[in-house]
Design a protein around this motif. Structure first.
Motif, PDB file in Angstrom:
ATOM      1  N   UNK A 192       0.838  -1.197   0.000  1.00 37.29           N
ATOM      2  CA  UNK A 192       0.000   0.000   0.000  1.00 37.29           C
ATOM      3  C   UNK A 192       0.872   1.246   0.000  1.00 37.29           C
ATOM      4  N   UNK A 193       0.436   2.253  -0.735  1.00 39.18           N
ATOM      5  CA  UNK A 193       1.126   3.534  -0.739  1.00 39.18           C
ATOM      6  C   UNK A 193       0.207   4.612  -1.271  1.00 39.18           C
ATOM      7  N   UNK A 194       0.586   5.858  -1.058  1.00 40.37           N
ATOM      8  CA  UNK A 194      -0.200   6.968  -1.574  1.00 40.37           C
ATOM      9  C   UNK A 194       0.288   7.402  -2.941  1.00 40.37           C
ATOM     10  N   UNK A 195      -0.521   8.208  -3.613  1.00 38.41           N
ATOM     11  CA  UNK A 195      -0.136   8.702  -4.939  1.00 38.41           C
ATOM     12  C   UNK A 195       1.173   9.482  -4.893  1.00 38.41           C
ATOM     13  N   UNK A 196       1.440  10.087  -3.741  1.00 37.67           N
ATOM     14  CA  UNK A 196       2.669  10.875  -3.582  1.00 37.67           C
ATOM     15  C   UNK A 196       3.915   9.997  -3.511  1.00 37.67           C
ATOM     16  N   UNK A 197       3.726   8.684  -3.368  1.00 40.12           N
ATOM     17  CA  UNK A 197       4.842   7.743  -3.281  1.00 40.12           C
ATOM     18  C   UNK A 197       5.078   7.006  -4.595  1.00 40.12           C
ATOM     19  N   UNK A 198       4.552   7.553  -5.657  1.00 38.84           N
ATOM     20  CA  UNK A 198       4.637   6.884  -6.960  1.00 38.84           C
ATOM     21  C   UNK A 198       6.072   6.533  -7.341  1.00 38.84           C
ATOM     22  N   UNK A 199       6.999   7.453  -7.140  1.00 40.40           N
ATOM     23  CA  UNK A 199       8.394   7.198  -7.510  1.00 40.40           C
ATOM     24  C   UNK A 199       9.001   6.085  -6.668  1.00 40.40           C
ATOM     25  N   UNK A 200       8.641   6.047  -5.383  1.00 43.11           N
ATOM     26  CA  UNK A 200       9.156   4.984  -4.508  1.00 43.11           C
ATOM     27  C   UNK A 200       8.618   3.629  -4.948  1.00 43.11           C
ATOM     28  N   UNK A 201       7.344   3.580  -5.290  1.00 44.12           N
ATOM     29  CA  UNK A 201       6.750   2.327  -5.748  1.00 44.12           C
ATOM     30  C   UNK A 201       7.413   1.865  -7.043  1.00 44.12           C
ATOM     31  N   UNK A 202       7.688   2.813  -7.919  1.00 47.80           N
ATOM     32  CA  UNK A 202       8.359   2.477  -9.177  1.00 47.80           C
ATOM     33  C   UNK A 202       9.723   1.857  -8.908  1.00 47.80           C
ATOM     34  N   UNK A 203      10.489   2.461  -8.004  1.00 50.25           N
ATOM     35  CA  UNK A 203      11.814   1.936  -7.684  1.00 50.25           C
ATOM     36  C   UNK A 203      11.733   0.546  -7.055  1.00 50.25           C
ATOM     37  N   UNK A 204      10.713   0.319  -6.224  1.00 52.10           N
ATOM     38  CA  UNK A 204      10.536  -1.003  -5.607  1.00 52.10           C
ATOM     39  C   UNK A 204      10.297  -2.073  -6.662  1.00 52.10           C
ATOM     40  N   UNK A 205       9.451  -1.755  -7.641  1.00 48.99           N
ATOM     41  CA  UNK A 205       9.138  -2.718  -8.696  1.00 48.99           C
ATOM     42  C   UNK A 205      10.367  -2.987  -9.556  1.00 48.99           C
ATOM     43  N   UNK A 206      11.076  -1.933  -9.911  1.00 46.21           N
ATOM     44  CA  UNK A 206      12.295  -2.091 -10.720  1.00 46.21           C
ATOM     45  C   UNK A 206      13.335  -2.909  -9.968  1.00 46.21           C
ATOM     46  N   UNK A 207      13.440  -2.701  -8.661  1.00 48.46           N
ATOM     47  CA  UNK A 207      14.407  -3.447  -7.845  1.00 48.46           C
ATOM     48  C   UNK A 207      14.085  -4.943  -7.862  1.00 48.46           C
ATOM     49  N   UNK A 208      12.794  -5.275  -7.772  1.00 50.53           N
ATOM     50  CA  UNK A 208      12.391  -6.683  -7.824  1.00 50.53           C
ATOM     51  C   UNK A 208      12.816  -7.312  -9.147  1.00 50.53           C
ATOM     52  N   UNK A 209      12.594  -6.588 -10.216  1.00 52.58           N
ATOM     53  CA  UNK A 209      12.940  -7.103 -11.549  1.00 52.58           C
ATOM     54  C   UNK A 209      14.445  -7.282 -11.692  1.00 52.58           C
ATOM     55  N   UNK A 210      15.221  -6.330 -11.187  1.00 48.34           N
ATOM     56  CA  UNK A 210      16.681  -6.405 -11.298  1.00 48.34           C
ATOM     57  C   UNK A 210      17.262  -7.512 -10.426  1.00 48.34           C
TER      58      UNK A 210
END
Length: 212
Positions: free
Chosen positions: A45-63
């Motif tokens: 869960x996260x807020x719209x203001x955390x969009x960049x953090x969520x993006x980095x989390x997803x990219x980290x999983x992929x990497x």
């Protein structure tokens, strides 16, 4: 592994609005309901203001070579954030499996969203004030003000007036669009409708007609 991110809108988590009027955590409750019924899904869960953090989390999983299926669900401004994330992930070569947007809100229009397997978009039935609000910025303020003045208070539809000010996006191209009469704040009700439709699409591998 199935991962589903739930993204809240204005005043949902930790944005400026939440610091002024308090955090509603509407989408965290939606997340908890989803998680309790589906133990095999990892939810965040996260807020719209955390969009960049969520993006980095997803990219980290992929990497890290994690094998996962990615679902995104967003409400209000969080719906717009989920759409934006979907476009950003295309640049990273990460496909969104399921995209669910619950009455998405944004002051500005979006580029076409294409980086997904299935997309269900729930939006409030549009009235005159909503059409007025399609005029960028000024229309949002006028529509929201008129909506507030014509809404008896106290009323649950105050959240609808706020959404009008924010700029409800309505039906979206490339999505399965479902119009509803639920209050803008009723994210769980909208998610329930969207989830039923999504499950049907996935099971039947249906092909929908693109909405322009």
């Amino acid at each position: 592994m199935i991962i589903e991110y739930f993204i809240g809108g204005a005043s949902d988590n930790n944005d400026i609005a939440s610091k002024i009027i308090g955090s509603t955590q509407i989408m965290d409750r939606v997340r908890m309901n989803r998680a309790s019924a589906n133990k095999d899904i990892v939810t965040y869960y996260g807020g719209h203001e955390e969009k960049d953090r969520l993006l980095m989390n997803i990219i980290r999983l992929a990497k890290n070579n994690e094998v996962f299926t990615l679902n995104l669900t967003g409400h209000s401004w969080g719906g717009a954030a989920a759409m934006d994330l979907t476009n950003s992930l295309e640049k990273e070569g990460i496909l969104v499996n399921e995209l669910i947007t619950l009455d998405p809100v944004s002051l500005f229009p979006f580029l076409p969203v294409k980086n997904f397997r299935y997309w269900v978009n729930i939006y409030q039935a549009q009235g005159l004030l909503d059409y007025i609000s399609t005029i960028p910025v000024a229309g949002n303020l006028i529509g929201g003000l008129l909506s507030t003045l014509t809404t008896p208070l106290p009323s649950h539809t105050l959240s609808d007036a706020i959404a009008t000010i924010g700029g409800q996006l309505g039906a979206q191209r490339n999505a399965v669009n479902i119009s509803c009469n639920l209050d803008h704040a009723n994210a769980w009700g909208m998610y329930t409708i969207a989830r039923q439709k999504m499950d049907s699409l996935v099971v039947n591998r249906s092909k929908w007609v693109v909405t322009s």
